[in-house]
Design an enzyme around this catalytic site. Sequence first.
Site, mmCIF file in Angstrom:
data_model
loop_
_atom_site.group_PDB
_atom_site.id
_atom_site.type_symbol
_atom_site.label_atom_id
_atom_site.label_comp_id
_atom_site.label_asym_id
_atom_site.label_seq_id
_atom_site.Cartn_x
_atom_site.Cartn_y
_atom_site.Cartn_z
ATOM 1 N N ASP A 1 7.845 2.363 -4.193
ATOM 2 C CA ASP A 1 7.757 0.950 -3.834
ATOM 3 C C ASP A 1 8.916 0.119 -4.369
ATOM 4 O O ASP A 1 9.107 -1.024 -3.947
ATOM 5 C CB ASP A 1 6.445 0.355 -4.348
ATOM 6 C CG ASP A 1 5.228 0.908 -3.618
ATOM 7 O OD1 ASP A 1 5.376 1.287 -2.446
ATOM 8 O OD2 ASP A 1 4.149 0.970 -4.225
ATOM 9 N N ARG B 1 2.576 -2.303 -0.827
ATOM 10 C CA ARG B 1 1.387 -3.148 -0.891
ATOM 11 C C ARG B 1 1.736 -4.626 -1.063
ATOM 12 O O ARG B 1 1.235 -5.493 -0.370
ATOM 13 C CB ARG B 1 0.496 -2.683 -2.040
ATOM 14 C CG ARG B 1 -0.774 -3.466 -2.239
ATOM 15 C CD ARG B 1 -1.574 -2.865 -3.373
ATOM 16 N NE ARG B 1 -1.892 -1.488 -3.070
ATOM 17 C CZ ARG B 1 -2.961 -1.103 -2.382
ATOM 18 N NH1 ARG B 1 -3.809 -2.011 -1.943
ATOM 19 N NH2 ARG B 1 -3.184 0.172 -2.142
#
Length: 422
Positions: free
Chosen positions: A144, A192
Amino acid sequence: MAKKNLLYAQSGGVTPVINATACGVIETARVNRDQVGKVYAGENGIIGVLRENLIDTSKERKGDIAALRHTPGGAFGSCRFKLKGIEDNRAEYERLIEVFKAHDIGYFLYNGGGDSSDTAYKVSQIGSKLGYPVQCIGVPKTIDNDLPITDNCPGFGSVAKYVAVSIMEASLDVESMASSSTKVFILEVMGRHAGWIAAAGGLAQREDGDPPHIILFPERPFEQRAFLKRVKESVEKYGYCSIVVSEGVRDRKGKFLSDSGVRDAFGHAQLGGVAPVIASLVKEKLGYKYHWAVSDYLQRSARHVASKTDVDQAYAMGKAAVDFAIAGKSGVMPTIERTSDKPYRWKVGEAPLSRVANREKKMPARYITKDGFGITPSARKYLEPLIRGEDYPPYDKQGLPKYVRLQKKLAPKKLDPFEVDD
């Protein structure tokens, strides 16, 4: 002074290069035998440590350890398990110290992302309080790319390369069929709260009209009307529309478009797939034929298209973690410091875990175009060096990559069993 044993563990979702970090740890420890005793690895992360399932890496062949550098997955097993505060679950901390004492562990290296940094920080603080100081080093890893302080995170560069290549190749397919078939293609990627991976898809854009035509970021609320307008414009101008969407895209009220209502082991919302949500909207409102794909585990296991920059940095973080431990450091994490863009250069830095744990680095506003659907030249300048270079794995005669599986022989247990609620 007796040599200290070292314990390494992997945590959270794996990356294409987390095993390169493991290789860096073990190989560096092996050439420092005067200061490091045995090297153990927790089977399935911190859960394995609590259960005293410690893999004795001295039983692994030198060639197999070297092969970790080009092998995807988590060679020792990973987990999603976050230690609570000592006041909430003192038993787990006492158990860790018991395991450390029983196996003469003086160095603990925990390889993971933000939540894992929190665990490493807690362990670094608790040893002295429980009468057994242990040097704890956090080792960065997350596709991420959302850890603070470090310029980028090992694992991200290879996933970024995979996403850019995938949207480029899939779009060529869609474009060739657009006159009579699919008009819209949607690629869902991980991310996310931070849109770094989605942004990497923008690297496929080299000239006007190149895909992706739309990128949807978690940092920008989803605006249905503006999105549909851009889809329609792209189809009319280019014949098709190629989209990269981050799994964490939210509406104006902050709700995930794909929230399934379930929580994972870290307490995060379990996302159910945003690509089909977007695809259904396109079909309902515009009537276009579509296809969608979710890169999911494919993006984080695609070692065959890894970035050489990423592999080198992942190995360097493992080496630096051992060097830090030998130097007497604790409660810190090695980082990547960018020293130059042209030519691209970097060096190993250092950050306290207290400034890393539970903090997220999101995409800066200056990296996202004003319309919210693309990346800026500044973003491209940051991203491009991270996907450079090829580091292909060796291939066998049947045409498949030669990946390694370790023997993973456990060290003899010395303690009573311990129940872990995982």
